[in-house]
Design an enzyme around this catalytic site. Structure first.
Site, PDB file in Angstrom:
ATOM      1  N   LYS A   1       0.855  -1.202   0.000  1.00 34.14           N
ATOM      2  CA  LYS A   1       0.000   0.000   0.000  1.00 34.14           C
ATOM      3  C   LYS A   1       0.884   1.242   0.000  1.00 34.14           C
ATOM      4  O   LYS A   1       1.907   1.285   0.712  1.00 34.14           O
ATOM      5  CB  LYS A   1      -0.908  -0.033   1.235  1.00 34.14           C
ATOM      6  CG  LYS A   1      -1.962   1.054   1.265  1.00 34.14           C
ATOM      7  CD  LYS A   1      -2.904   0.852   2.453  1.00 34.14           C
ATOM      8  CE  LYS A   1      -3.989   1.892   2.556  1.00 34.14           C
ATOM      9  NZ  LYS A   1      -4.895   1.663   3.706  1.00 34.14           N
TER      10      LYS A   1
ATOM     11  N   SER B   1      -9.760   1.577   2.673  1.00 34.87           N
ATOM     12  CA  SER B   1      -8.896   2.381   1.847  1.00 34.87           C
ATOM     13  C   SER B   1      -7.799   1.589   1.126  1.00 34.87           C
ATOM     14  O   SER B   1      -7.175   2.116   0.201  1.00 34.87           O
ATOM     15  CB  SER B   1      -8.219   3.467   2.702  1.00 34.87           C
ATOM     16  OG  SER B   1      -7.382   2.906   3.676  1.00 34.87           O
TER      17      SER B   1
ATOM     18  N   SER C   1      -9.922  -0.771   6.879  1.00 31.68           N
ATOM     19  CA  SER C   1      -9.431  -0.599   5.507  1.00 31.68           C
ATOM     20  C   SER C   1      -8.801  -1.808   4.851  1.00 31.68           C
ATOM     21  O   SER C   1      -8.608  -1.804   3.645  1.00 31.68           O
ATOM     22  CB  SER C   1      -8.407   0.528   5.471  1.00 31.68           C
ATOM     23  OG  SER C   1      -9.085   1.732   5.381  1.00 31.68           O
TER      24      SER C   1
HETATM   25  N1  GLN Z   1     -13.047   4.098   6.519  1.00 31.84           N
HETATM   26  C1  GLN Z   1     -12.382   4.459   7.720  1.00 31.84           C
HETATM   27  C2  GLN Z   1     -11.907   5.887   7.635  1.00 31.84           C
HETATM   28  O1  GLN Z   1     -12.134   6.499   6.670  1.00 31.84           O
HETATM   29  C3  GLN Z   1     -11.250   3.523   7.996  1.00 31.84           C
HETATM   30  C4  GLN Z   1     -10.047   3.793   7.183  1.00 31.84           C
HETATM   31  C5  GLN Z   1      -8.884   2.897   7.495  1.00 31.84           C
HETATM   32  O2  GLN Z   1      -9.018   1.839   8.112  1.00 31.84           O
HETATM   33  N2  GLN Z   1      -7.707   3.361   7.094  1.00 31.84           N
HETATM   34  O3  GLN Z   1     -11.321   6.422   8.495  1.00 31.84           O
END
Ligand code: GLN
EC number: 6.3.5.7
Length: 469
Positions: free
Chosen positions: A46, A124, A148
């Protein structure tokens, strides 16, 4: 199972179709000849995990040209153990989002739908999931702050593991919300996922939140003493607070089918209650933006990344023009985080959220049979209601085509935040949790959650379930 190595032309075609990578390396064929526990395996990283031989952008204009001088600890470990890195994977900017639509490089699409146009991958860690789904890599690293790794894993019908907080080093992982951030692993193959976990599962003195060696030994001691490796029948809790209305029938029947398979296998299903689960979403969206604001303050045009060329530090106008380069969702979080830390809101919201977080941690901890080595509360165990694992869905919806989002769904951020309702409680409590596909090939995930530190119990269980499917 292993990913098929592609020609550069094939890679370019898949990249054009799904927008998986922010940076691709051409010479991975050479790397895949390496030896070691991960020898022969190819992976994606990532793009919020730093690498010294490729840029690290976080999917943000502000870091578009950023080149780290060093490798993150996890990258070093992968390389040392024979893993070959194919490229850096696309993501929601700085890890903020759950649809994979907030990158300055554009959205990542879901290779599970080769015939349908532009279905979201979920985020994400969208590119990390898509690289696995498209069989470009054997595994990927993602990060999971509130879901994410698990959400795109569910949408891609693959495994996505978020280890206990502190298990895997965060050194070189660009922080979003550091009390929640973890490095996670995605793969189609639970055996490969476990091999990668074994390589990354190390104390790292460079990460101040790394789980101490003496606690790792203590957890391992309990694991051995209780013969958890040999365990055949598990006590699995299902929390009533995870019952939600309006979950599509297809998801519910995958869940009930999975539960009945487990019961047939002799596992015991136990109804449990964790009342604070209902507070998880507001706790998360109070604490995480507050931490994000402080982490993002370093992008000031001076120390890292983009600097507005028209502005001058001596005129004191550098900061604002530089920071216009954050995308819309990151700017939402900056506003929210600053608000949460303002005087009245700090007392009424932020402090309150921290207290409610502790309550949630205690409630989640209390359902497990195994002790929590961080809380040192062994004495309250061995009640007949205690469980080995908790089970719940990963997502309350199926991935949609980009065209099928209403303008309200796109414009009102809370419509996206709600996606994480099943994943946030475990992030807030730091628990190890794996999203697995209950029906192979369907974009649905079920989570298996363990006591803090008992990542091995979660993985043991998943390996057993995998072999009966
Ligand atoms: N969707 C969540 C956020 O926007 C989690 C994101 C993540 O786990 N990086 O914060």
């Amino acid at each position: 199972m292993s990913a098929r190595l592609r020609t550069l032309a094939e890679l370019a075609e898949l990249q054009a179709k799904y927008n998986i990578f922010t940076h691709l390396k051409g010479d991975v064929l050479k790397g895949s000849q390496r030896s070691g526990p991960l020898g022969g395996l190819v992976c994606g990283i990532k793009d919020n995990i730093v690498t010294k031989d490729m840029p690290t952008t976080c999917g943000s204009e502000i870091l578009r040209d950023y080149q780290s001088p060093f490798d993150a600890t996890v990258v070093k470990l992968l390389k040392k153990n024979g893993g070959a890195i194919l490229g850096k994977t696309n993501l929601d900017e700085f890890g903020m989002g759950s649809r994979g639509m907030h990158s300055c490089f554009g959205p990542t699409y879901n290779p599970l739908y080769p015939e349908t146009d532009q279905v979201i991958m979920g985020g994400s860690s969208s590119g990390s999931a898509a690289a696995v789904v498209a069989d470009l890599v054997d595994f990927s690293l993602g990060t999971d702050t509130g879901g994410s790794v698990r959400l795109p894993a569910a949408y891609g019908s693959i495994y996505g593991f978020k280890p206990s907080y502190g298990r895997i080093s965060r050194y070189g992982v660009i922080a979003y919300a550091q009390s929640l951030d973890t490095v996670g692993i995605l793969s189609k193959d639970i055996g490969i996922l476990r091999k990668v976990y074994n390589v990354l599962n190390n104390y790292d003195e460079k990460d101040p939140t790394s789980l101490e060696e003496k606690l790792r030994v203590k957890i391992q001691g309990y694991y051995k003493e209780q013969k958890l490796k040999e365990k055949k029948k598990y006590r699995i809790g299902i929390a009533r607070e995870f019952n939600q209305e309006n979950i599509p029938e297809e998801i519910m029947s995958a869940l009930t089918g999975f539960i009945s398979t487990l019961m047939k296998q002799g596992h015991e299903i136990i109804p449990i209650s964790i009342p604070s689960i209902k507070n998880a979403l507001p706790i998360y969206y109070t604490i995480s933006p507050a931490e994000a604001v402080s982490n993002l303050s370093r992008y000031d045009g001076i120390r890292y990344g983009y600097r507005d060329s028209e502005s001058d530090i001596s005129d004191n106008i550098l900061f604002a023009p530089t920071r216009k380069n954050f995308g819309k969702e990151v700017r939402n979080r900056i506003l929210l985080g600053n608000y949460n830390l303002c005087s009245d809101s700090f007392k009424n919201n932020y402090i309150r959220a921290q207290k409610l977080r502790v309550q949630l941690i205690d409630e989640m901890d209390a359902v497990f049979e195994a002790p929590n080595v961080l809380l040192n509360n062994k004495e309250k165990r061995h009640s007949s209601d205690n469980v080995d694992l908790i089970l719940c869905l990963t997502s309350m919806n199926l991935p949609k085509g980009l065209k099928n989002f209403s303008s309200a769904e796109l414009e009102i951020p809370t419509n996206e935040y709600i996606n994480d309702i099943f994943t946030m409680p475990m992030s807030l409590a730091g628990l190890p949790t794996l999203s697995l596909p209950p029906v192979k090939g369907k974009p649905i995930g079920v989570q298996i959650i363990g006591q803090y530190g008992f990542d091995d119990v979660v993985l043991d269980f998943a390996e057993r379930v995998d072999s009966i499917q």
